[in-house]
Design a protein around this motif. Structure first.
Motif, PDB file in Angstrom:
ATOM      1  N   VAL A  10       0.740  -1.210  -0.512  1.00 49.36           N
ATOM      2  CA  VAL A  10       0.270   0.167  -0.172  1.00 49.36           C
ATOM      3  C   VAL A  10       0.802   1.173  -0.012  1.00 49.36           C
ATOM      4  O   VAL A  10       0.626   1.644  -0.472  1.00 49.36           O
ATOM      5  N   LEU A  11       1.719   1.323   0.833  1.00 47.83           N
ATOM      6  CA  LEU A  11       2.264   2.101   0.679  1.00 47.83           C
ATOM      7  C   LEU A  11       3.294   2.891  -0.666  1.00 47.83           C
ATOM      8  O   LEU A  11       3.559   3.745  -0.878  1.00 47.83           O
ATOM      9  N   ILE A  12       4.175   1.254  -1.436  1.00 46.91           N
ATOM     10  CA  ILE A  12       4.976   2.054  -2.414  1.00 46.91           C
ATOM     11  C   ILE A  12       3.937   2.634  -3.658  1.00 46.91           C
ATOM     12  O   ILE A  12       4.038   3.370  -4.379  1.00 46.91           O
ATOM     13  N   GLY A  13       2.236   1.709  -3.519  1.00 47.66           N
ATOM     14  CA  GLY A  13       1.298   1.954  -4.399  1.00 47.66           C
ATOM     15  C   GLY A  13       0.903   3.663  -4.402  1.00 47.66           C
ATOM     16  O   GLY A  13       0.599   4.698  -4.885  1.00 47.66           O
ATOM     17  N   LYS A  14       1.150   4.048  -2.648  1.00 44.26           N
ATOM     18  CA  LYS A  14       0.788   5.166  -2.654  1.00 44.26           C
ATOM     19  C   LYS A  14       1.358   6.890  -3.135  1.00 44.26           C
ATOM     20  O   LYS A  14       1.081   7.545  -4.086  1.00 44.26           O
ATOM     21  N   VAL A  15       2.661   6.063  -2.758  1.00 41.52           N
ATOM     22  CA  VAL A  15       3.966   7.143  -3.225  1.00 41.52           C
ATOM     23  C   VAL A  15       3.974   6.969  -4.259  1.00 41.52           C
ATOM     24  O   VAL A  15       4.083   8.125  -5.368  1.00 41.52           O
ATOM     25  N   ILE A  74       1.486   7.944   5.815  1.00 41.01           N
ATOM     26  CA  ILE A  74       2.727   7.599   5.711  1.00 41.01           C
ATOM     27  C   ILE A  74       3.031   6.567   6.869  1.00 41.01           C
ATOM     28  O   ILE A  74       3.946   5.162   7.038  1.00 41.01           O
ATOM     29  N   ILE A  75       3.270   7.171   8.215  1.00 43.47           N
ATOM     30  CA  ILE A  75       3.823   6.504   9.180  1.00 43.47           C
ATOM     31  C   ILE A  75       3.115   5.063   9.934  1.00 43.47           C
ATOM     32  O   ILE A  75       3.875   4.354   9.626  1.00 43.47           O
ATOM     33  N   ILE A  76       1.278   5.048   9.412  1.00 46.88           N
ATOM     34  CA  ILE A  76       1.246   4.085   9.407  1.00 46.88           C
ATOM     35  C   ILE A  76       1.966   2.510   9.012  1.00 46.88           C
ATOM     36  O   ILE A  76       2.012   1.688   8.679  1.00 46.88           O
ATOM     37  N   LEU A  77       1.993   3.252   7.842  1.00 44.75           N
ATOM     38  CA  LEU A  77       2.485   1.878   6.934  1.00 44.75           C
ATOM     39  C   LEU A  77       3.933   1.517   6.522  1.00 44.75           C
ATOM     40  O   LEU A  77       4.312   0.949   6.237  1.00 44.75           O
ATOM     41  N   SER A  78       4.498   2.896   7.016  1.00 41.79           N
ATOM     42  CA  SER A  78       6.339   2.311   7.431  1.00 41.79           C
ATOM     43  C   SER A  78       5.884   1.604   8.319  1.00 41.79           C
ATOM     44  O   SER A  78       7.123   0.746   8.469  1.00 41.79           O
ATOM     45  N   ASP A  79       5.475   1.611   9.402  1.00 43.54           N
ATOM     46  CA  ASP A  79       5.703   0.987  10.934  1.00 43.54           C
ATOM     47  C   ASP A  79       5.308  -0.037  10.524  1.00 43.54           C
ATOM     48  O   ASP A  79       4.940  -0.681  11.957  1.00 43.54           O
ATOM     49  N   HIS A  82      -5.583   4.155   2.783  1.00 45.38           N
ATOM     50  CA  HIS A  82      -6.066   5.575   2.405  1.00 45.38           C
ATOM     51  C   HIS A  82      -4.723   6.589   2.809  1.00 45.38           C
ATOM     52  O   HIS A  82      -4.455   6.883   4.153  1.00 45.38           O
ATOM     53  N   ALA A  83      -4.784   7.644   2.021  1.00 51.69           N
ATOM     54  CA  ALA A  83      -4.151   8.549   2.060  1.00 51.69           C
ATOM     55  C   ALA A  83      -4.396   9.753   3.652  1.00 51.69           C
ATOM     56  O   ALA A  83      -3.666   9.806   4.310  1.00 51.69           O
ATOM     57  N   ARG A  84      -5.346   9.737   3.607  1.00 58.42           N
ATOM     58  CA  ARG A  84      -6.262  10.649   5.228  1.00 58.42           C
ATOM     59  C   ARG A  84      -6.956   9.521   5.824  1.00 58.42           C
ATOM     60  O   ARG A  84      -6.871   9.973   7.115  1.00 58.42           O
ATOM     61  N   TYR A  85      -7.518   8.408   5.897  1.00 64.60           N
ATOM     62  CA  TYR A  85      -8.589   7.608   6.824  1.00 64.60           C
ATOM     63  C   TYR A  85      -7.982   6.229   6.531  1.00 64.60           C
ATOM     64  O   TYR A  85      -7.004   5.670   4.943  1.00 64.60           O
ATOM     65  N   VAL A  86      -8.352   5.446   7.430  1.00 66.50           N
ATOM     66  CA  VAL A  86      -9.114   3.928   6.848  1.00 66.50           C
ATOM     67  C   VAL A  86     -10.528   4.228   7.431  1.00 66.50           C
ATOM     68  O   VAL A  86     -10.540   3.856   8.292  1.00 66.50           O
ATOM     69  N   SER A  87     -10.905   2.559   5.819  1.00 63.75           N
ATOM     70  CA  SER A  87     -11.760   2.486   5.802  1.00 63.75           C
ATOM     71  C   SER A  87     -11.806   0.458   7.234  1.00 63.75           C
ATOM     72  O   SER A  87     -11.192  -0.205   7.021  1.00 63.75           O
ATOM     73  N   VAL A  88     -12.917   0.828   7.866  1.00 60.43           N
ATOM     74  CA  VAL A  88     -13.167   0.141   8.714  1.00 60.43           C
ATOM     75  C   VAL A  88     -14.525  -0.860   8.741  1.00 60.43           C
ATOM     76  O   VAL A  88     -15.009   0.147   8.699  1.00 60.43           O
ATOM     77  N   ILE A  89     -14.460  -1.489   8.902  1.00 60.82           N
ATOM     78  CA  ILE A  89     -15.608  -2.814   8.547  1.00 60.82           C
ATOM     79  C   ILE A  89     -15.952  -3.320   9.647  1.00 60.82           C
ATOM     80  O   ILE A  89     -15.713  -4.074  10.074  1.00 60.82           O
ATOM     81  N   THR A  90     -17.373  -3.262  10.122  1.00 64.40           N
ATOM     82  CA  THR A  90     -18.017  -3.521  11.541  1.00 64.40           C
ATOM     83  C   THR A  90     -18.287  -5.276  11.196  1.00 64.40           C
ATOM     84  O   THR A  90     -19.121  -5.084  10.151  1.00 64.40           O
ATOM     85  N   ARG A  91     -18.969  -5.740  12.371  1.00 59.64           N
ATOM     86  CA  ARG A  91     -19.306  -7.160  11.896  1.00 59.64           C
ATOM     87  C   ARG A  91     -20.943  -6.508  11.407  1.00 59.64           C
ATOM     88  O   ARG A  91     -22.066  -7.352  10.908  1.00 59.64           O
ATOM     89  N   ASP A  92     -21.694  -5.307  11.842  1.00 58.25           N
ATOM     90  CA  ASP A  92     -23.389  -5.249  10.900  1.00 58.25           C
ATOM     91  C   ASP A  92     -23.078  -4.499  10.208  1.00 58.25           C
ATOM     92  O   ASP A  92     -24.085  -4.104   9.246  1.00 58.25           O
ATOM     93  N   GLY A  93     -21.730  -4.813   9.453  1.00 53.44           N
ATOM     94  CA  GLY A  93     -21.347  -3.839   7.629  1.00 53.44           C
ATOM     95  C   GLY A  93     -21.439  -2.534   7.915  1.00 53.44           C
ATOM     96  O   GLY A  93     -21.274  -1.577   6.657  1.00 53.44           O
ATOM     97  N   ARG A  94     -21.454  -1.299   8.516  1.00 49.86           N
ATOM     98  CA  ARG A  94     -21.052  -0.266   9.083  1.00 49.86           C
ATOM     99  C   ARG A  94     -19.516  -0.110   8.200  1.00 49.86           C
ATOM    100  O   ARG A  94     -18.721  -0.766   9.084  1.00 49.86           O
ATOM    101  N   GLU A  95     -19.475   0.460   7.579  1.00 56.91           N
ATOM    102  CA  GLU A  95     -18.359   0.942   7.290  1.00 56.91           C
ATOM    103  C   GLU A  95     -17.509   2.110   7.691  1.00 56.91           C
ATOM    104  O   GLU A  95     -18.244   3.585   7.680  1.00 56.91           O
TER     105      GLU A  95
END
Length: 433
Positions: A207-212, A262-267, A289-302
């Protein structure tokens, strides 16, 4: 004003020299007639062909191209009729008498081509805008008016120090920037998809290489667009400094989230597929993503969680080192039960659940002598936290219930005795005292 005067004079000369001639009118009437015939014929045959094209299965891209062509049946028929008429006139009279037909044939061919090619853009408004702009660009060149149009657009200008901004310059910047940014997004997504298939790299590194690469292509596209428009980048030194300061003050959160990403992808603290717990949100990571992380819960909410939250807050990553997660359930049995037998049966009940790992043996401990029951704690392991935690506990509890029912072990519940006194009894008690 001189340009308008020149154009007016040239138009009068053109009107007196060419337009009032008989063959000019004949050619215009032929063009209108071919267009009218093509329109009425297309209204008859287009629905018939489109209905049969819709029956194509298994190749949506081919169907899309065919439908795009069918919806331009009018222009295809118009080109065919115009081409036939053009050849007939050339064969029967002087070639100079078909100049307008030749120009109309070329322009119609260009319009049909750009409208079909613009169908690769899914946004209809954007596709039509690009088609019109491309057609105008080619039409001006075909008619030999490009130099005059450039002079006209360049006459509207504003001087900002050494920088001269004209309508022609703005138009070039918009066109070059739009085209290059579109190409940068296309190739950026292509590179991201190719890098995502490299199994030798970790998910976070992919993901880091692709985003950069994607961001680098966008920056390169902007620089090339400005250079292609003929602007000296040194003229933006002071302006870029002011813009940078404004961005730093007004978009602190955006920049913070971008750097946090970038820090999250690096560490490699989190990666797609991890099961995480952040505050009240428990789910698995779908994308970074560059600005946020997509998290999906068990009830289908993203949930679109800002990257900064993963840096500044405590995050529970259930699958950071591995996917093994230990769960526990509490239960109680009556005092007339054998605690050793209860422990053995509880372990057996847990091992019968398919999601419980057999390699890591469940354990059961007596934890307290409760007010009405012997209290136990059953611990077991699973390796698929992405599938849910509550349902795993529920399956183990149901297995415990079935096992205890078969073995005659009772699960106690509190009993309460309520004494209701009548008013006479209360009065007698008062008199006795």
């Amino acid at each position: 004003m001189e340009i308008f005067a020149t154009w007016t004079s040239e138009f009068q000369d053109l009107l007196s020299t060419y337009i009032v001639r008989p063959w000019t009118l004949y050619q215009l009437l032929i063009i209108l007639g071919c267009f009218a015939i093509a329109y009425f014929v297309s209204q008859l045959i287009e629905p018939w062909f489109e209905e049969r094209a819709r029956k194509i299965r298994g190749n949506p891209n081919l169907l899309r191209i065919i439908v795009a062509l069918l919806r331009r049946t009018q222009w295809i028929l118009f080109l065919i009729l115009l081409w036939v008429t053009h050849n007939v006139i050339i064969a029967s009279t002087w070639q100079s008498r078909s100049y307008i037909l030749t120009t109309a044939l070329i322009l119609a061919s260009v319009w049909l081509t750009v409208t079909v090619l613009s169908r690769i853009i899914r946004n209809k408004t954007l596709a039509r805008t690009i088609a019109i702009c491309a057609f105008v660009y080619f039409a001006v060149g075909i008619l030999g008016l490009r130099e005059e149009v450039n002079q006209f657009l360049d006459s509207f200008a504003v001087n900002l120090g050494e920088l001269r901004i004209s309508s022609l310059l703005v138009l070039r910047i918009v066109i070059f920037t739009g085209l290059l940014l579109w190409l940068a997004n296309v190739f950026g997504k292509l590179f991201e998809n190719q890098i995502a298939r490299l199994d030798d790299l970790s998910p976070s590194l992919r993901v880091l290489i692709g985003k950069v690469l994607h961001i680098g292509l966008i920056i390169l596209a902007l620089v090339l667009a400005i250079s292609a428009a003929g602007i000296d980048l040194t003229a933006f030194t002071i302006l870029s400094g002011a813009i940078g300061l404004g961005i730093g003050i007004g978009l602190q959160k955006v920049v913070s989230n971008f750097l946090s990403g970038i820090i999250i992808l690096s560490d490699k603290s989190i990666k797609p597929g991890d099961t995480i717990e952040l505050g009240d949100t428990v789910g698995w990571i779908r994308e970074l993503h560059a600005r946020y992380v997509s998290v999906i819960t068990r009830d289908g909410r993203e949930y679109l969680v800002p990257n900064e939250d993963f840096i500044t807050q405590q995050v529970v990553n259930w699958s950071y080192s591995d996917n093994f997660v230990r769960l526990e359930v509490d239960f109680g049995v009556s005092y007339d039960s054998d605690p050793h037998e209860v422990t053995r049966l509880a372990v057996q009940a847990a091992t019968r659940v398919s999601r419980v790992i057999a390699d890591r043996q469940p354990v059961c401990w007596l934890t307290a002598f409760g007010a009405s029951s012997l209290d136990f704690k059953l611990r077991f392991w699973i390796d698929d936290p992405k599938e849910g935690l509550t349902n795993a506990r529920g399956e183990v509890l149901m297995s415990l219930w079935d096992t205890f029912q078969k073995s005659g072990i009772a699960i106690p519940f509190p009993h309460r005795e309520i004494i209701v006194r009548t008013p006479i009894e209360v009065l007698n008690n008062q008199e006795g005292h």
